[in-house]
Design a protein around this motif. Structure first.
Motif, mmCIF file in Angstrom:
data_model
loop_
_atom_site.group_PDB
_atom_site.id
_atom_site.type_symbol
_atom_site.label_atom_id
_atom_site.label_comp_id
_atom_site.label_asym_id
_atom_site.label_seq_id
_atom_site.Cartn_x
_atom_site.Cartn_y
_atom_site.Cartn_z
ATOM 1 N N GLY A 116 0.833 -1.205 0.000
ATOM 2 C CA GLY A 116 0.000 0.000 0.000
ATOM 3 C C GLY A 116 0.864 1.250 0.000
ATOM 4 O O GLY A 116 0.632 2.194 -0.768
ATOM 5 N N ILE A 117 1.896 1.244 0.857
ATOM 6 C CA ILE A 117 2.799 2.414 0.921
ATOM 7 C C ILE A 117 3.573 2.542 -0.389
ATOM 8 O O ILE A 117 3.679 3.627 -0.966
ATOM 9 C CB ILE A 117 3.772 2.275 2.114
ATOM 10 N N GLU A 118 4.078 1.407 -0.868
ATOM 11 C CA GLU A 118 4.880 1.448 -2.094
ATOM 12 C C GLU A 118 4.043 1.952 -3.278
ATOM 13 O O GLU A 118 4.474 2.816 -4.043
ATOM 14 C CB GLU A 118 5.422 0.049 -2.391
ATOM 15 N N MET A 119 2.824 1.432 -3.397
ATOM 16 C CA MET A 119 1.983 1.844 -4.532
ATOM 17 C C MET A 119 1.515 3.293 -4.364
ATOM 18 O O MET A 119 1.348 4.021 -5.342
ATOM 19 C CB MET A 119 0.801 0.874 -4.695
ATOM 20 N N ALA A 120 1.308 3.711 -3.125
ATOM 21 C CA ALA A 120 0.937 5.118 -2.894
ATOM 22 C C ALA A 120 2.061 6.023 -3.397
ATOM 23 O O ALA A 120 1.812 7.046 -4.044
ATOM 24 C CB ALA A 120 0.665 5.356 -1.412
ATOM 25 N N GLU A 121 3.304 5.633 -3.122
ATOM 26 C CA GLU A 121 4.441 6.431 -3.619
ATOM 27 C C GLU A 121 4.438 6.442 -5.144
ATOM 28 O O GLU A 121 4.606 7.483 -5.777
ATOM 29 C CB GLU A 121 5.760 5.844 -3.098
ATOM 30 N N GLU A 122 4.216 5.266 -5.733
ATOM 31 C CA GLU A 122 4.267 5.169 -7.201
ATOM 32 C C GLU A 122 3.168 5.992 -7.870
ATOM 33 O O GLU A 122 3.376 6.572 -8.924
ATOM 34 C CB GLU A 122 4.133 3.701 -7.627
ATOM 35 N N TYR A 123 1.975 6.017 -7.255
ATOM 36 C CA TYR A 123 0.851 6.718 -7.888
ATOM 37 C C TYR A 123 0.666 8.132 -7.330
ATOM 38 O O TYR A 123 -0.356 8.777 -7.577
ATOM 39 C CB TYR A 123 -0.434 5.897 -7.742
ATOM 40 N N GLY A 124 1.641 8.586 -6.560
ATOM 41 C CA GLY A 124 1.625 9.980 -6.102
ATOM 42 C C GLY A 124 0.558 10.283 -5.063
ATOM 43 O O GLY A 124 0.064 11.410 -4.990
ATOM 44 N N VAL A 125 0.201 9.295 -4.249
ATOM 45 C CA VAL A 125 -0.798 9.523 -3.191
ATOM 46 C C VAL A 125 -0.075 9.955 -1.917
ATOM 47 O O VAL A 125 0.852 9.282 -1.466
ATOM 48 C CB VAL A 125 -1.600 8.228 -2.908
ATOM 49 N N GLU A 126 -0.499 11.076 -1.352
ATOM 50 C CA GLU A 126 0.112 11.524 -0.100
ATOM 51 C C GLU A 126 -0.590 10.845 1.075
ATOM 52 O O GLU A 126 -1.825 10.752 1.106
ATOM 53 C CB GLU A 126 -0.003 13.046 0.023
#
Ligand SMILES: Cc1cc2nc3c(=O)[nH]c(=O)nc-3n(C[C@H](O)[C@H](O)[C@H](O)COP(=O)(O)OP(=O)(O)OC[C@H]3O[C@@H](n4cnc5c(N)ncnc54)[C@H](O)[C@@H]3O)c2cc1C
Length: 485
Positions: A116-126
């Motif tokens: 979840g954290i990794e994909m949030a970083e990839e998709y630009g989610v803060e």
């Protein structure tokens, strides 16, 4: 503390608070629905904020550790066409990291939080973690953000679209959206819902559970004990009637009776006249002496009642510890076992939901109802037991739109579908909630980008975007009917 309000009230002083964020999409709750909503909005290019009261992502597939039940990696039973889009991406990545198919292993919950954290970083989610969402901001009848409480105090979040993914409809409730807390007595549910749940006492019915892990079990010794047989007397059988919630091996039953009668331990308890707690005997073994289990608590559980919530949290945690102590004292294989961890909150399967612009009924799910604003096709939960339309039912966009209020979408367990304990529409299952979350995030992002609101969003545009992500909206004929082909 006394019942909220019974000591009178105070006026909270008005104060200025800093605007800490100004985003396209603010997603409240990073559980199953919220995580996928935020990732989807981010992937669509929306400036997205995802916040949660905990420090880890995933809710019931993250820290709350649902380590029992059906597979969420294999969605064939609940979704027409199986997983698609981000849900498929996350499960594929989880399986790649783990090296075997997803199967409710306890370490999957940590992998989900990590991914979840990794994909949030990839998709630009803060991310904004360890904060509580408080009151919504409503201007001219439209939600434009919310207040958040954290270590920095109270801050404001401005958002073009707010997504309530708290599962307990916290934001929608505080905004005055009509909430369905009790299922009206409805005889037409009879073929679809287990008969006891139709009784009037189950009108306000919630089905919840708290998961835990036990380590250092000698499982061979336990299995030998579980496979053995003892003679049950007539007294034992009489005592057991209504006192075996399932899963306890036969030789353990007289031990439960002795502990009950001596007052040493009770595996079932009424926590309130209409709230029942029961331990289960099913320890799922994951190897290396590690097992998962959960205690269920069912009945009139009011997710919005913080005092009841607190009492139940405490009672469940105490009970889990005492359960492991009972096993250590009496059950071969558990002599050296210990309670490794307990999930941070007890999640729910049923509970309240919003009244939507359309509220999906059990009958609509059962008969395979089609809607022109379909987002994907889901399969109602009763299919294997009760039949019904095997090709599933449409999930309408209006189901995530709260009745009357714009600027807000509600996803996950709080979306508008009728449930009673186990949800017979089938919407509450993990694969369906993942897909519903993703669809919600796409809708929020598209509305923000187009300068529209959730209610004025062009639904065909949403449907085209969902098709591009691989969502199943119907067969070719149906897509042509909807002018989507
Ligand atoms: C006992 C039990 C058994 C289940 N069994 C199955 C099963 O066998 N198969 C299956 O497919 N599914 C199962 N489920 C899943 C379930 O049915 C739910 O539908 C699903 O978990 C709902 O997901 P959600 O995203 O709505 O909620 P959650 O995953 O609970 O996420 C809600 C999130 O919101 C956060 N939050 C809440 N309020 C606030 C606030 N005010 N501020 C900030 N953050 C907040 C929470 O911390 C959490 O992260 C089970 C659930 C339970 C509890």
């Amino acid at each position: 503390m006394t019942t909220a309000g019974s000591l009178g009230t105070l006026v909270e002083p008005q104060k200025e608070v800093p605007i800490a964020y100004d985003v396209d999409v603010a997603v409240v709750g990073a559980g199953i629905g919220g995580l996928f909503a935020a990732l989807a909005a981010g992937k669509q290019g929306a400036k997205t904020l995802l916040l949660d009261r905990f420090g880890s992502l995933g809710g019931n597939i993250g820290p709350a550790m649902i380590v029992l039940g059906s597979l969420y990696g294999e969605a064939d039973g609940t979704l027409v066409g199986g997983l698609a889009g981000l849900s498929k991406e996350l499960i594929d990545r989880l399986e790649e990291l783990r090296g075997v198919p997803a199967h409710n292993f306890p370490d999957e919950t940590s992998i989900v939080s990590y991914l979840g954290i990794e994909m949030a970083e990839e998709y630009g989610v803060e991310l904004l973690l360890s904060v509580w969402a408080a009151d919504p901001i409503i201007e001219d009848g439209r939600m434009t953000g919310l207040f958040v409480e954290g270590k920095s105090g109270r801050v404001a979040v401005q958002a073009k679209v707010v997504v309530d993914a708290t599962a307990d409809v916290d934001i929608a409730r505080r905004a005055g959206v009509p909430i369905i807390a009790a299922t009206p007595p409805d005889p037409s549910l009879a073929p679809l819902v287990r008969p006891p749940l139709l009784e009037p006492e189950y009108r306000v019915w919630n089905d919840t559970g708290l998961f835990y892990l036990v380590a250092n079990i000698d499982f061979d010794a336990y299995q030998a004990f579980a496979d053995s047989r003892v003679t049950l007397g007539e007294g034992d059988r009489e005592w057991l009637r209504g006192r075996n919630p399932g899963g306890f091996p036969q030789p353990l039953l007289p031990l439960l009776r002795q502990a009950w009668e001596s007052g040493e331990y009770r595996h079932m308890q009424d926590l309130e006249p209409t709230v029942h707690m029961a331990s289960r005997g099913t320890h799922i073994h994951y190897g290396n002496g590690l097992a998962g289990n959960h205690v269920t608590v069912r009945g009139e559980i009011r997710r919005e009642d913080m005092e009841q919530h607190s009492r139940l949290e405490a009672a469940l945690r105490k009970h889990i510890f005492e359960t492991v102590q009972f096993y250590r004292r009496h059950v071969p294989g558990f002599e050296q076992a210990y309670l490794l961890c307990v999930a941070p909150y007890f999640g729910a399967r049923g509970g309240p939901c919003i009244e939507g612009e359309h509220t999906l009924t059990v009958q609509e799910a059962y008969t395979g109802r089609k809607f022109d604003d379909v987002m994907f096709r889901n399969i109602h939960e009763g299919l294997p037991m009760h039949g019904g339309e095997p090709s599933g039912h449409d999930v309408p966009y209006r189901m995530i739109q709260p009745k009357g209020l714009d600027g807000l979408l509600v996803t996950g367990r709080g979306a508008a579908y009728i449930r009673r304990g186990h949800d017979p529409t089938g919407m509450r299952s993990r694969p369906s909630i993942m897909m519903l979350g993703e669809a919600t995030g796409i809708a929020a992002a598209l509305a923000a980008r187009a300068g529209a609101t959730p209610k004025t969003l062009d639904v065909r545009q949403l449907q085209q975007a969902l098709l591009r992500q691989g969502f199943h909206l119907g067969d070719d004929a149906r897509l042509a009917e909807l002018s989507l082909r």
